[in-house]
Enzyme design. Structure first.
Site, PDB file in Angstrom:
ATOM      1  N   GLU A  89      -2.000   1.078  -4.677  1.00  0.00           N
ATOM      2  CA  GLU A  89      -1.522  -0.186  -4.201  1.00  0.00           C
ATOM      3  C   GLU A  89      -0.754  -0.700  -5.323  1.00  0.00           C
ATOM      4  OE1 GLU A  89      -2.821  -1.431  -1.293  1.00  0.00           O
ATOM      5  OE2 GLU A  89      -2.117  -3.681  -1.287  1.00  0.00           O
TER       6      GLU A  89
ATOM      7  N   CYS B 222       0.704  -1.329  -0.129  1.00  0.00           N
ATOM      8  CA  CYS B 222      -0.043   0.080   0.037  1.00  0.00           C
ATOM      9  C   CYS B 222       0.875   1.240  -0.204  1.00  0.00           C
ATOM     10  CB  CYS B 222      -1.086  -0.105   1.219  1.00  0.00           C
ATOM     11  SG  CYS B 222      -0.102  -0.161   2.737  1.00  0.00           S
TER      12      CYS B 222
HETATM   13  C1  LIG Z   1      -0.879  -4.715   4.814  1.00  0.00           C
HETATM   14  S1  LIG Z   1      -1.545  -5.839   5.914  1.00  0.00           S
HETATM   15  C2  LIG Z   1      -1.432  -7.239   4.702  1.00  0.00           C
HETATM   16  C3  LIG Z   1      -2.519  -8.323   5.191  1.00  0.00           C
HETATM   17  C4  LIG Z   1      -2.815  -9.361   4.239  1.00  0.00           C
HETATM   18  N1  LIG Z   1      -2.077  -9.693   3.103  1.00  0.00           N
HETATM   19  C5  LIG Z   1      -4.159  -8.831   3.580  1.00  0.00           C
HETATM   20  O1  LIG Z   1      -4.196  -8.456   2.465  1.00  0.00           O
HETATM   21  O2  LIG Z   1      -5.383  -8.840   4.127  1.00  0.00           O
HETATM   22  C6  LIG Z   1       0.249  -5.943   6.634  1.00  0.00           C
HETATM   23  C7  LIG Z   1      -0.094  -7.265   7.545  1.00  0.00           C
HETATM   24  O3  LIG Z   1       1.327  -7.290   8.337  1.00  0.00           O
HETATM   25  C8  LIG Z   1       1.238  -7.651   9.615  1.00  0.00           C
HETATM   26  N2  LIG Z   1       2.635  -7.172  10.277  1.00  0.00           N
HETATM   27  C9  LIG Z   1       3.142  -6.040  10.692  1.00  0.00           C
HETATM   28  N3  LIG Z   1       4.313  -6.356  11.020  1.00  0.00           N
HETATM   29  C10 LIG Z   1       4.659  -7.593  10.869  1.00  0.00           C
HETATM   30  C11 LIG Z   1       5.798  -8.266  11.262  1.00  0.00           C
HETATM   31  N4  LIG Z   1       7.038  -7.963  11.829  1.00  0.00           N
HETATM   32  N5  LIG Z   1       5.837  -9.590  10.948  1.00  0.00           N
HETATM   33  C12 LIG Z   1       4.711 -10.174  10.356  1.00  0.00           C
HETATM   34  N6  LIG Z   1       3.506  -9.430  10.140  1.00  0.00           N
HETATM   35  C13 LIG Z   1       3.466  -8.472  10.328  1.00  0.00           C
HETATM   36  C14 LIG Z   1       0.217  -6.863  10.197  1.00  0.00           C
HETATM   37  O4  LIG Z   1      -0.354  -7.478  11.156  1.00  0.00           O
HETATM   38  C15 LIG Z   1      -0.700  -7.002   8.835  1.00  0.00           C
HETATM   39  O5  LIG Z   1      -1.779  -8.109   8.887  1.00  0.00           O
END
Ligand SMILES: C[S@@+](CC[C@H](N)C(=O)[O-])C[C@H]1O[C@@H](n2cnc3c(N)ncnc32)[C@H](O)[C@@H]1O
Length: 570
Positions: A552, A512
């Protein structure tokens, strides 16, 4: 000190060109020298300021203004000196230099109204405008190239030679502007939308330039390593698409820590004003889905009724929730209060709006069903998710599979959330694994796998920091593709290094924030000494948020094997 000349008439715009119609070069020369010595820094977290400053620098170079800025991109806070001294209007956003002298130029006083000519839209969605009297770029929201607008100066940023200004009015509309397109009476005061005056093809074309500039400014990749960037794919819905909105209201006026303060009247409930630290009272938002708009109305009334129970400000979650029943179910013929009913060939959907952060929302993407903890991350525009996930499906495997190489059978979905990619792509792979740091999202992801009839042997999830996945991954690298969809700040160095060390055959990077994506893709394409490097096979934007400046990005990368050369994608 008012240093503004007579307001510019449309005719005087020709003044941007000197006699003989030559493009002006204000104080000439110095900029070119500075361009040679300047090295663009990689983007840190792709913040609004970093992106804006990169655009301003590029515009200085293009316009050949003399005061091309130098040095690091400075965060606003580091450059601040006028929050404390602001006496005229403390709600104004602006913490640039309070001096009106920049180099040799005398700048307009703060809050002076000046006429400027907009030359382009920045990647942040603001118009970038020039003024004949100063080597300064004016950042004016809600303006489009070719507009001559009246703008009210808020603050000057001495280091970077730009000024923030409020949009006041259009003096002469450029060819792209048509205000009859504007669909919301809060447009040009609310900070939510920037582009309602533009037609949709222009919005999409602009978003393609955002992707282009992001990679030019922040990937540090030479043009020969860049593929042709695809045309941005539009959203099926251009209004009424947002399945989540979060209006808020501030606490009762008075000292912050005074718990005895109570609301005397219903506060403004809505969204932040552009360039001002105030909340606008907004009773309706046309980019919300019907169910979300219905929830917004209801919640505003509820806050009014329960005013005496609030002691501080609150952010209200409005999340669409779908109850789907088959048309042959008796319930389909009935109405459910507080829902929006839509009937398709097979199903009837009852859409409602939930406000409990811990409640469960359900939505459908084609035939897939997703549940989610309402306060956790899930994409906010359901209408684009079918074409979006289909695009990833169509591009995740090699365009021409080679018989000499093992087929790709495994998927790792890093930053998986509640399993959007793991689940919608699962049928292409023997086994898929998602990882996310959010426990509640992983609980939803496991539930979603069950709801979509995917056994754990085919689709598993793990709640952990993304780099942890490399400790336990059992998939062979030559048969694995990794999808990455991190938060706005992008991936950290440790994750990228371990990814390159693991060296999966393909990587699909969804983001994003195309600016941090460009930074990270640059790292993958350059590669590491001890790991793989990648070819950027394709790059395209998706318009998840029409009327706004967001885009995006989807970058598809394939591993460069030793005998191959990194090159331009076919
Ligand atoms: C932009 S969202 C994408 C979620 C999924 N791909 C979707 O489209 O529904 C980013 C995700 O990264 C996770 N996140 C943030 N930091 C992270 C980390 N260090 N390790 C793993 N996940 C992480 C958040 O919890 C969130 O669910």
């Amino acid at each position: 000190m008012e240093a503004v000349r007579e307001p510019r008439t449309p005719q005087s715009q020709k003044g941007d060109r000197g006699q003989g119609g030559k493009k002006r070069s204000l104080q000439g020369g110095q900029w070119a020298k500075r361009q040679k010595t300047r090295k663009e820094k990689p983007v840190n977290e792709g913040s609004h300021e970093e992106v804006l400053v990169a655009d301003i620098r590029a515009l200085f170079a293009k316009q050949k203004l003399s005061q091309a800025p130098e040095g690091d991109i400075v965060k606003k806070e580091e450059n601040a000196d006028d929050i404390k001294t602001e006496e005229v209007d403390s709600t104004r956003v602006g913490n640039g230099e309070s001096t009106n002298e920049v180099g040799k130029a005398i700048l307009p006083d703060k809050f002076a109204e000046i006429e400027v000519e907009v030359v382009e839209i920045s990647s942040t969605g603001d118009g970038l405008a020039i003024h004949p009297d100063s080597d300064q770029i004016y950042v004016v929201p809600f303006s489009t190239p070719g507009d001559i607008v009246k703008a009210k100066v808020i603050t000057h940023f001495k280091n970077e030679h730009y000024s923030l200004a409020d949009f006041v009015s259009v003096v002469k509309a450029g060819s792209l502007r048509d205000d009859s397109r504007v669909n919301c009476k809060y447009f040009a005061s609310c900070s939510g939308c920037q582009f309602q005056m533009l037609d949709y093809p222009t919005q999409l074309a602009h978003k393609k330039t955002i992707v282009e500039k992001a990679y030019k400014n922040f990937s540090q990749l030479p043009p020969e390593l860049m593929p042709l960037i695809g045309d941005t794919i539009g959203s099926p819905l251009r209004y009424g698409y947002r399945t989540k909105l979060t209006p808020h209201f501030d606490g009762p006026p008075g000292p912050r820590r005074d718990r005895n303060k109570v609301f005397k009247e219903i506060p403004e409930i809505g969204f932040m004003a552009k360039n001002r630290r105030v909340t606008l009272d907004i009773e309706d938002c046309p980019i919300g889905t019907e169910a979300v708009r219905m929830g917004m109305k209801r919640e505003r009334e509820r806050v009014g009724e329960k005013l005496s129970t609030y002691r501080k400000g609150v952010t209200i979650l409005l999340r669409e929730n779908t109850l789907r029943v088959r048309n042959d179910d008796e319930q389909a013929s009935k109405d459910i209060p507080d829902t929006i009913k839509t009937t398709t060939e097979k199903y009837t959907d009852f859409k409602s709006c939930i406000t409990d952060n811990n409640g469960t929302s359900t939505e459908y993407i084609g035939d897939f069903v997703f549940t989610n903890i309402a306060g956790s991350f899930f994409q906010n525009n359901n209408s684009i998710l079918t074409p979006f996930t289909q695009y990833i499906r169509d591009n995740i495997l090699p365009p021409t599979p080679s018989s000499a190489e093992p087929p790709i059978k495994y998927l790792i979905d890093a930053y998986s959330g509640s399993g959007l990619f793991t689940i919608t792509l699962s049928s292409l792979f023997e086994s898929s694994m998602g990882i996310d740091i959010s426990g509640p999202s992983i609980t939803s992801a496991k539930e979603n796998a069950k709801l979509n009839n995917l056994p754990e042997s085919q689709c598993s999830f793990m709640a952990a920091d993304a780099p942890e996945l490399f400790k336990s991954v059992k998939y062979p690298k030559d048969e694995t593709v990794v999808v990455i969809d991190p938060p706005r700040k992008g991936c950290d160095e440790s994750f990228l290094n371990q990814l390159m060390q693991f060296g999966p055959k393909r990587v699909v990077y969804v983001s994003c924030n195309v600016h941090t994506q460009a930074r990270d893709v640059g790292v993958l394409v350059r590669g590491s000494e001890v790991g793989a490097r990648y070819n950027l096979e394709s790059l395209i934007g998706f318009d998840f948020f029409p009327q706004t400046a967001h885009v995006e990005g989807v970058a598809v990368l394939s591993r460069v094997d030793p005998e191959e050369k990194v090159g331009k994608a076919e």
